[in-house]
Design a protein around this motif. Structure first.
Motif, PDB file in Angstrom:
ATOM      1  N   ASP A 280       0.835  -1.200   0.000  1.00 49.54           N
ATOM      2  CA  ASP A 280       0.000   0.000   0.000  1.00 49.54           C
ATOM      3  C   ASP A 280       0.876   1.259   0.000  1.00 49.54           C
ATOM      4  O   ASP A 280       0.373   2.368   0.096  1.00 49.54           O
ATOM      5  CB  ASP A 280      -0.953   0.004   1.194  1.00 49.54           C
ATOM      6  CG  ASP A 280      -0.227  -0.016   2.543  1.00 49.54           C
ATOM      7  OD1 ASP A 280       0.943   0.409   2.613  1.00 49.54           O
ATOM      8  OD2 ASP A 280      -0.825  -0.467   3.541  1.00 49.54           O
ATOM      9  N   GLY A 374      -7.523  -3.953   4.467  1.00 51.37           N
ATOM     10  CA  GLY A 374      -8.683  -3.476   5.206  1.00 51.37           C
ATOM     11  C   GLY A 374      -9.382  -2.339   4.487  1.00 51.37           C
ATOM     12  O   GLY A 374      -8.886  -1.797   3.490  1.00 51.37           O
ATOM     13  N   LYS A 375     -10.539  -1.984   4.985  1.00 53.65           N
ATOM     14  CA  LYS A 375     -11.299  -0.881   4.390  1.00 53.65           C
ATOM     15  C   LYS A 375     -10.584   0.465   4.545  1.00 53.65           C
ATOM     16  O   LYS A 375     -10.916   1.428   3.835  1.00 53.65           O
ATOM     17  CB  LYS A 375     -12.684  -0.811   5.030  1.00 53.65           C
ATOM     18  CG  LYS A 375     -13.576  -1.988   4.665  1.00 53.65           C
ATOM     19  CD  LYS A 375     -14.950  -1.868   5.319  1.00 53.65           C
ATOM     20  CE  LYS A 375     -15.855  -3.024   4.926  1.00 53.65           C
ATOM     21  NZ  LYS A 375     -17.193  -2.943   5.574  1.00 53.65           N
ATOM     22  N   ASP A 376      -9.623   0.518   5.443  1.00 57.08           N
ATOM     23  CA  ASP A 376      -8.862   1.749   5.639  1.00 57.08           C
ATOM     24  C   ASP A 376      -7.739   1.906   4.607  1.00 57.08           C
ATOM     25  O   ASP A 376      -6.975   2.856   4.642  1.00 57.08           O
ATOM     26  CB  ASP A 376      -8.271   1.784   7.056  1.00 57.08           C
ATOM     27  CG  ASP A 376      -7.374   0.588   7.336  1.00 57.08           C
ATOM     28  OD1 ASP A 376      -7.230  -0.269   6.441  1.00 57.08           O
ATOM     29  OD2 ASP A 376      -6.828   0.507   8.466  1.00 57.08           O
ATOM     30  N   GLY A 377      -7.654   0.950   3.676  1.00 60.55           N
ATOM     31  CA  GLY A 377      -6.626   1.012   2.636  1.00 60.55           C
ATOM     32  C   GLY A 377      -5.276   0.495   3.083  1.00 60.55           C
ATOM     33  O   GLY A 377      -4.292   0.592   2.343  1.00 60.55           O
ATOM     34  N   LYS A 378      -5.231  -0.070   4.278  1.00 59.84           N
ATOM     35  CA  LYS A 378      -3.985  -0.603   4.824  1.00 59.84           C
ATOM     36  C   LYS A 378      -4.069  -2.125   4.957  1.00 59.84           C
ATOM     37  O   LYS A 378      -5.164  -2.685   5.124  1.00 59.84           O
ATOM     38  CB  LYS A 378      -3.690   0.009   6.194  1.00 59.84           C
ATOM     39  CG  LYS A 378      -3.580   1.533   6.192  1.00 59.84           C
ATOM     40  CD  LYS A 378      -2.368   2.004   5.415  1.00 59.84           C
ATOM     41  CE  LYS A 378      -2.230   3.512   5.447  1.00 59.84           C
ATOM     42  NZ  LYS A 378      -1.046   3.979   4.665  1.00 59.84           N
ATOM     43  N   HIS A 380      -3.548  -5.570   6.961  1.00 57.45           N
ATOM     44  CA  HIS A 380      -3.548  -6.049   8.336  1.00 57.45           C
ATOM     45  C   HIS A 380      -2.854  -7.414   8.351  1.00 57.45           C
ATOM     46  O   HIS A 380      -3.215  -8.306   7.594  1.00 57.45           O
ATOM     47  CB  HIS A 380      -4.988  -6.156   8.859  1.00 57.45           C
ATOM     48  CG  HIS A 380      -5.644  -4.809   9.027  1.00 57.45           C
ATOM     49  ND1 HIS A 380      -5.919  -4.262  10.257  1.00 57.45           N
ATOM     50  CD2 HIS A 380      -6.042  -3.885   8.103  1.00 57.45           C
ATOM     51  CE1 HIS A 380      -6.467  -3.058  10.098  1.00 57.45           C
ATOM     52  NE2 HIS A 380      -6.561  -2.821   8.796  1.00 57.45           N
ATOM     53  N   ASP A 396     -13.999  -5.086   9.083  1.00 57.98           N
ATOM     54  CA  ASP A 396     -12.893  -4.212   8.626  1.00 57.98           C
ATOM     55  C   ASP A 396     -12.258  -4.672   7.336  1.00 57.98           C
ATOM     56  O   ASP A 396     -11.498  -3.916   6.707  1.00 57.98           O
ATOM     57  CB  ASP A 396     -11.806  -4.154   9.717  1.00 57.98           C
ATOM     58  CG  ASP A 396     -12.305  -3.494  10.987  1.00 57.98           C
ATOM     59  OD1 ASP A 396     -13.147  -2.576  10.878  1.00 57.98           O
ATOM     60  OD2 ASP A 396     -11.853  -3.886  12.083  1.00 57.98           O
ATOM     61  N   TYR A 397     -12.542  -5.912   6.947  1.00 57.67           N
ATOM     62  CA  TYR A 397     -11.934  -6.463   5.727  1.00 57.67           C
ATOM     63  C   TYR A 397     -12.546  -5.784   4.493  1.00 57.67           C
ATOM     64  O   TYR A 397     -13.773  -5.662   4.385  1.00 57.67           O
ATOM     65  CB  TYR A 397     -12.145  -7.962   5.694  1.00 57.67           C
ATOM     66  CG  TYR A 397     -11.661  -8.657   4.438  1.00 57.67           C
ATOM     67  CD1 TYR A 397     -10.396  -8.412   3.914  1.00 57.67           C
ATOM     68  CD2 TYR A 397     -12.487  -9.576   3.784  1.00 57.67           C
ATOM     69  CE1 TYR A 397      -9.955  -9.059   2.786  1.00 57.67           C
ATOM     70  CE2 TYR A 397     -12.058 -10.238   2.644  1.00 57.67           C
ATOM     71  CZ  TYR A 397     -10.786  -9.964   2.143  1.00 57.67           C
ATOM     72  OH  TYR A 397     -10.358 -10.610   1.003  1.00 57.67           O
ATOM     73  N   ALA A 398     -11.693  -5.422   3.559  1.00 53.15           N
ATOM     74  CA  ALA A 398     -12.172  -4.714   2.359  1.00 53.15           C
ATOM     75  C   ALA A 398     -12.919  -5.632   1.425  1.00 53.15           C
ATOM     76  O   ALA A 398     -13.655  -5.163   0.540  1.00 53.15           O
ATOM     77  CB  ALA A 398     -10.990  -4.058   1.648  1.00 53.15           C
TER      78      ALA A 398
END
Length: 399
Positions: A280, A374-378, A380, A396-398
């Motif tokens: 990322d 994750g949905k935060d673009g990072k 995990h 939280d998983y994208a």
């Protein structure tokens, strides 16, 4: 009976007596009884040899002085020609064709009065890699230009009679095919010529397989950066510039450490390319740790056993693929399918940037075996399959 004079006989008798006396014991005793000759009794032949040695030393010194003066004079003439000192003002138009060699270009420069010593220009041009810098075209040159300026003045403009340039930024993670299309779109050369050069041109680096005719031989070695190219630049020279930049970025000490762990340069760049396609932008070292842990670990972390299971590698084998990876995709029989085959893919899958190369050489020290976006673009990271599955089933998983 031969004619003779009585004086001749007397002279002969005198010489015989003198020699007899000189060889007598009494005569030898006059030298002091030591058996050594005095200076006056030294044979003339010895004196002649001593004079000859003295003459050779003088001759040698003169030879050295004269040779040094000649070499200094020749050296000064060569420097004058190399640096364009004390030359008559001449401007000439030089045409370079596709059939020209460094030798024939030197002939043209000499005939135009721009250089004096063709052999010296050829030597300089060889050291300066001029063959990769001079392109076809018509150039206005002058005696104000030294050897380097002459070469720069004939810089690549293959197939065109101008020296216009274009600046191209090659993104990190581009494949060879994407780079070729980008260069062609910016007028560096045609896509056809660039593809041909990628397949068949000879590149002077031992990690490039010059026996292969597949563009994947360059994958990983075209360094992403910003470049100024000449329009219609010689295709092989444009690609060579990217490889040369890549070569300058190699850390020999870290590569030696990687080799000691069992990884050669291609392994490192392959790992770096996987990192580049997965990162990322902030987690290169952690992704590197996952790759190494899976390659080297015992395989008890959910049964990984060297299986990298990286989507980006499978997509390299499916260039026209769109949409998410399916279970059917994971059955494709390709060495790039890391769901099906353990270990690294056969070649790098992209051209990594410096951060990814450094991560491949110096991964983070972790127990991670898994990661997911994750949905935060990072990403995990997880150490066990249970932790990984828990994240996949979380909100939280994208997906």
């Amino acid at each position: 009976m031969a004619d003779y004079k009585s004086g001749d006989t007397a002279s002969w008798d005198f010489e015989q007596v003198r020699r007899s006396q000189s060889n007598s014991p009494a005569r030898r005793s006059q030298s002091g009884g030591s058996g050594r000759r005095t200076q006056d009794s030294q044979p003339p032949a010895n004196r002649r040899r001593r004079k000859k040695r003295h003459f050779n030393v003088v001759t040698y010194i003169l030879f050295v002085l004269v040779t040094s003066a000649i070499l200094a004079g020749v050296g000064w003439l060569l420097i004058n020609d190399l640096c364009a000192f004390n030359k008559e003002d001449i401007t000439a138009t030089i045409e370079v064709t596709a059939d020209d060699t460094i030798g024939s270009i030197a002939d043209k420069l000499h005939d135009a009065g721009l250089i004096e010593y063709k052999w010296f220009f050829r030597l300089f041009a060889t050291v300066a890699d001029a063959k990769d810098k001079i392109g076809t075209g018509t150039y206005e040159l002058s005696t104000e230009m030294d050897y380097r300026a002459l070469i720069v003045g004939m810089h690549n403009s293959s197939g065109n009679l101008n020296s216009d340039t274009v600046r191209v930024t090659i993104p990190e993670g581009y494949t060879v095919s994407q780079i070729i299309k980008l260069l062609a779109e910016n007028g560096v050369n045609t896509e056809e010529n660039l593809l041909e050069a990628a397949k068949t041109a000879t590149f002077d680096y031992d990690y490039i397989d010059n026996n292969s005719e597949d563009i994947s031989r360059l994958e990983g070695y075209l360094f992403p950066d910003t470049y100024d190219f000449y329009l219609n630049e010689k295709a092989s020279s444009a690609l060579n510039r990217l490889i040369k930049n890549f070569n300058s970025k190699l850390d020999e000490e870290k590569l030696a450490q990687a080799e000691a762990r069992g990884y050669d340069l291609q392994d490192i760049i392959t790992i770096a390319s996987l990192i580049e396609k997965e990162t990322d932008g902030t987690d290169q070292a952690n992704i590197a740790s996952v790759i190494y842990n899976r390659l080297e670990g015992p395989g008890d972390k959910g049964g990984t056993y060297g299986m990298l299971q990286i989507d980006a590698s499978l997509l390299y084998a499916l260039p026209d693929h769109t949409g998410p990876i399916t279970n059917e995709d994971k059955q494709v029989d390709s060495k790039y399918n890391l769901y099906k085959y353990a270990g690294l893919p056969p070649t790098p899958i992209a051209n990594p940037g410096l951060a990814s190369i450094e991560a491949a050489l110096d991964p983070a020290d972790t127990n991670y075996y898994y990661y997911a976006l994750g949905k935060d673009g990072k990403h995990h990271f997880s150490s066990t399959l249970a932790e990984h599955n828990a994240f996949l089933n979380s909100g939280d998983y994208a997906g």
